[in-house]
Design a protein around this motif. Structure first.
Motif, mmCIF file in Angstrom:
data_model
loop_
_atom_site.group_PDB
_atom_site.id
_atom_site.type_symbol
_atom_site.label_atom_id
_atom_site.label_comp_id
_atom_site.label_asym_id
_atom_site.label_seq_id
_atom_site.Cartn_x
_atom_site.Cartn_y
_atom_site.Cartn_z
ATOM 1 N N UNK A 51 -82.471 -78.413 -93.962
ATOM 2 C CA UNK A 51 -81.902 -78.933 -95.507
ATOM 3 C C UNK A 51 -80.913 -79.707 -95.318
ATOM 4 N N UNK A 52 -80.898 -80.943 -96.565
ATOM 5 C CA UNK A 52 -79.938 -81.726 -96.642
ATOM 6 C C UNK A 52 -78.991 -81.676 -97.682
ATOM 7 N N UNK A 53 -77.807 -82.654 -97.079
ATOM 8 C CA UNK A 53 -76.383 -82.421 -98.770
ATOM 9 C C UNK A 53 -76.380 -84.145 -98.520
ATOM 10 N N UNK A 54 -77.191 -84.200 -99.823
ATOM 11 C CA UNK A 54 -76.774 -86.054 -100.055
ATOM 12 C C UNK A 54 -75.151 -85.867 -101.279
ATOM 13 N N UNK A 55 -74.184 -86.809 -100.777
ATOM 14 C CA UNK A 55 -72.881 -87.419 -101.138
ATOM 15 C C UNK A 55 -73.721 -88.580 -102.466
ATOM 16 N N UNK A 56 -72.824 -87.957 -103.074
ATOM 17 C CA UNK A 56 -73.304 -89.072 -104.452
ATOM 18 C C UNK A 56 -74.158 -88.786 -105.669
ATOM 19 N N UNK A 57 -74.389 -89.324 -107.202
ATOM 20 C CA UNK A 57 -75.533 -88.659 -107.471
ATOM 21 C C UNK A 57 -75.656 -90.406 -108.448
ATOM 22 N N UNK A 58 -75.088 -92.152 -107.119
ATOM 23 C CA UNK A 58 -74.921 -93.017 -108.145
ATOM 24 C C UNK A 58 -77.102 -93.262 -107.948
ATOM 25 N N UNK A 59 -77.548 -95.177 -107.734
ATOM 26 C CA UNK A 59 -78.887 -94.865 -107.686
ATOM 27 C C UNK A 59 -79.271 -94.310 -106.762
ATOM 28 N N UNK A 60 -78.466 -95.001 -105.600
ATOM 29 C CA UNK A 60 -78.852 -94.155 -103.946
ATOM 30 C C UNK A 60 -79.017 -92.915 -103.856
ATOM 31 N N UNK A 61 -77.997 -92.417 -104.299
ATOM 32 C CA UNK A 61 -78.362 -91.093 -103.935
ATOM 33 C C UNK A 61 -79.605 -89.349 -104.964
ATOM 34 N N UNK A 62 -80.100 -90.816 -106.351
ATOM 35 C CA UNK A 62 -80.764 -90.735 -107.022
ATOM 36 C C UNK A 62 -82.639 -90.719 -106.621
ATOM 37 N N UNK A 63 -82.479 -92.050 -105.747
ATOM 38 C CA UNK A 63 -83.731 -91.890 -105.362
ATOM 39 C C UNK A 63 -83.865 -91.346 -103.899
ATOM 40 N N UNK A 64 -83.099 -90.784 -103.306
ATOM 41 C CA UNK A 64 -83.002 -90.062 -102.601
ATOM 42 C C UNK A 64 -83.537 -89.109 -102.244
ATOM 43 N N UNK A 65 -82.689 -88.001 -103.691
ATOM 44 C CA UNK A 65 -83.194 -86.737 -103.782
ATOM 45 C C UNK A 65 -84.645 -86.683 -104.249
ATOM 46 N N UNK A 66 -85.297 -87.879 -105.867
ATOM 47 C CA UNK A 66 -87.189 -87.659 -105.337
ATOM 48 C C UNK A 66 -87.352 -87.844 -104.129
#
Length: 649
Positions: A144-159
């Motif tokens: 499982x993962x926690x991503x910190x931040x929903x800018x460009x980087x966070x959104x790319x990583x979420x995908x």
């Protein structure tokens, strides 16, 4: 070429008149590339059609070719596209790396080294930098993962996490996606990289201007979130305070503060920081800050009410700083304010660009959406002009005798070019010419594009103050020369804490030591800027030494980093790894190479300071490598660089 990537086409055929009109608005070097691809005829690579070299950072739309040659090219493209349509619009076969290399070398009007061909072929082929196949045939229940931040980087990583089926949540301190683009709403805010380069691979958009302004960029990022249902995985108004690693459990405990003041605790195997580099504003602590009777704020906190019509009319505005933010704000408000004072500690090098405010017309949009390969070839062209071609001129020549003005012959040529442009723009204002001419080499700080700055300085109600601010008074500011300046509004365009990575979060690794204890306050080290010893399963996007100083789109760097992290996660899934930690010797060797490379570059030149360096003079923010180098380094994880523990559950 499938019909799905030519939206709006009448199945019965193309409108030839519409095609001819659109082609006449096209970028001629790009149209030559289209011709070679569509016809296979190499006569279009003969001397008659060779474009000239781009002037500065201009895209050289005419190619520097005579009007009759341009007409010949446009007519040939029209014929080629009509022939393609008549043949049933066969699916486009991406050109080979060899063909891409030959065509770009020709159309650039200057040599483009062959080593760039794989990266350029990926762009020309329309492939995304990060592929997103369906989840592998491997259970992901243990990760499982926690991503910190929903800018460009966070959104790319979420995908990418979604693509491999990993449960994750994004914690975002703001109320919407977009990161810095959501936060920075000041007048004139926009990108200094061409719109068709500063965009996510595979997520196309019809940009209204060649250099996107803030509102359109934010709308673009919001649309990306819509496309991938990213908001479903975001908890807004939640700010991470700490992340602590438990070696026995092979997981991180993340503590976050909610908007109502409550605390939320989450546990996950992976933590991915996507907080950005230019994220925490830096405001000087000046005497008298709390005495000012007007409005005072950092540019990243521009008050919404000042956007209302007439809000600045008649106001005396002071901008502290003369970097990128100040350069965008000043020209955007100069027509409305009663007076504008810019406090400049050091002048900036400014490059001309004829397209900065130019709209991208409907004809160009039509070409992008209907002519096979036009968008891709155009983006590859921009990638060369704005990415790496200047990098070789940023290296110190040990035999160069000029101590401050430049670092080598080519760099001195840049200086003459930019000085000539400065003098042309400022005309008879010898006072402004003296104040605006940097005494350090070009590219010592990130090059800025002229958006009307020089014209603004010539306005009678604008003053350029060549001093820092030492004090705030109830009615204004005091500069380092002791002169008082009255103001109604003070804007601090003073940058960000670019040398304090992961700040202000407390991040503790395997040993229990925090990143500050391991790195120091402002001397972060990481392997590829992404991962660090003692912090297993922690991946840092926009980490140390990954910003771009020589040019290019930072989204390209983010895509490289996300691809690398995705490769690491794939390795963990395949081999049932519970903890993945980069080796200390690998990290040390990498950072020795980083420091050695920077020691030979303009950014460590003693003639100036910049936000790339920490207080000890070490470059911690920007990449010493070319983008092509980093692209190669991050293609896939090397398992030998890491220590791995099997999953313990």
């Amino acid at each position: 070429m499938t019909a799905s990537i030519t939206p709006g086409l009448d199945p019965a055929g193309l409108d030839a008149d519409r095609l001819r009109s659109a082609v006449r608005a096209g970028n001629i070097p790009t149209l030559i590339a289209i011709l070679v691809e569509m016809t296979g005829d190499n006569r279009w690579l003969s001397e008659r059609y060779r474009p000239t070299r781009s002037r500065g950072m201009d895209d050289n739309s005419s190619g520097g070719l005579d009007a009759d040659v341009q007409r010949e090219i446009c007519d040939a493209v029209t014929d080629a596209v009509l022939a393609w349509n008549a043949a049933g619009r066969p699916e486009r076969v991406p050109p080979s790396a060899d063909l891409v290399a030959a065509v770009l070398d020709f159309t650039a009007g200057e040599p483009v080294p062959y080593e760039f061909s794989p990266m350029m072929a990926e762009i020309v082929g329309g492939h995304t930098t990060v592929d997103t196949p369906s989840a592998p045939d491997t259970t992901t229940a243990g990760l499982s993962a926690v991503v910190i931040g929903a800018g460009v980087a966070g959104m790319l990583m979420s995908v990418q996490l979604s693509a491999v089926g990993i449960r994750h949540v994004i914690l975002e301190k703001n109320d919407e996606v977009g990161g810095s683009w959501w936060e920075n709403r000041y007048p004139g805010a926009g990108v200094d990289t061409p719109s068709y380069l500063y965009c996510i691979s595979g997520f196309d958009h019809d940009w209204s201007t060649h250099f996107g302004k803030r509102d359109e960029v934010q709308q673009y990022l919001a649309a990306y979130a819509d496309r991938h249902s990213i908001r479903d995985r975001v908890r807004f108004g939640v700010e991470v305070e700490s992340a602590i690693y438990d070696a026995d459990a092979q997981q991180w405990t993340v503590t976050a503060r909610q908007g109502d003041g409550g605390t939320e605790v989450l546990q996950a195997n992976l933590v991915i920081s996507a907080v950005g580099l230019l994220n925490r504003p830096k405001t000087p602590d000046l005497p008298g800050m709390d005495t000012f009777g007007g409005e005072i704020f950092h540019s990243a906190h521009w008050p919404a009410h000042l956007d209302e019509p007439g809000a600045l009319r008649g106001k005396r505005v002071a901008i502290v700083g003369s970097g990128a933010s100040a350069m965008q704000i000043g020209p955007a408000i100069v027509d409305e304010v009663a007076s504008l004072a810019v406090f400049q500690r050091s002048p900036q090098w400014i490059a001309p660009n004829d397209d900065y405010f130019s709209p991208v017309g409907d004809d160009v949009h039509w070409l992008m959406n209907h002519v096979p390969g036009y968008r891709e070839w155009y983006r590859a062209r921009l990638s060369w002009i704005f990415n790496d071609k200047v990098h070789s001129t940023l290296q110190r020549d040990p035999d160069w005798e000029e101590p401050t003005a430049s670092i080598n012959g080519a760099n001195h040529g840049h200086r003459r070019f930019y000085e000539r442009y400065l003098r042309e723009q400022l005309g008879d204002r010898d006072d402004l010419i003296a104040l605006s001419t940097p005494d350090y080499p070009p590219f010592g700080k990130r090059m800025l594009l002229d958006n009307g700055w020089y014209a603004m300085l010539r306005r009678p109600h604008v003053s350029l103050v060549p001093h820092a601010v030492t004090e705030i008074t109830p009615t204004g500011l005091v500069d380092a020369a002791g002169v008082e300046h009255d103001a109604d509004i003070i804007v601090f365009a003073t940058g960000f804490h670019s040398d304090r990575f992961l700040y202000p979060m407390e991040v503790r690794g395997r040993s229990g030591r925090s990143t500050v204890q391991v790195w120091g306050e402002n001397d972060a080290h990481a392997y590829l800027g992404i991962t660090a010893p003692d912090f297993p399963n922690l991946f840092i996007l926009t980490g140390p030494n990954t910003a771009l100083g020589h040019g290019g789109s930072f989204i390209s760097i983010l895509e490289c980093q996300v691809r690398y992290v995705r490769s690491a996660i794939d390795l963990m899934l395949r081999n049932k790894i519970g903890a993945l930690e980069v080796r200390s010797d690998v990290t040390d060797e990498y950072n020795r190479a980083v420091d050695a490379a920077h020691a030979q570059m303009v950014w460590t030149h003693p003639a100036m300071t910049n936000w790339y360096r920490n207080s000890d003079g070490r470059v911690v923010a920007v990449l010493p490598w070319r983008i092509i180098d980093y692209w190669k380094m991050t293609r896939a994880i090397d398992e030998d660089d890491f220590c791995a523990e099997p999953r313990n559950c």
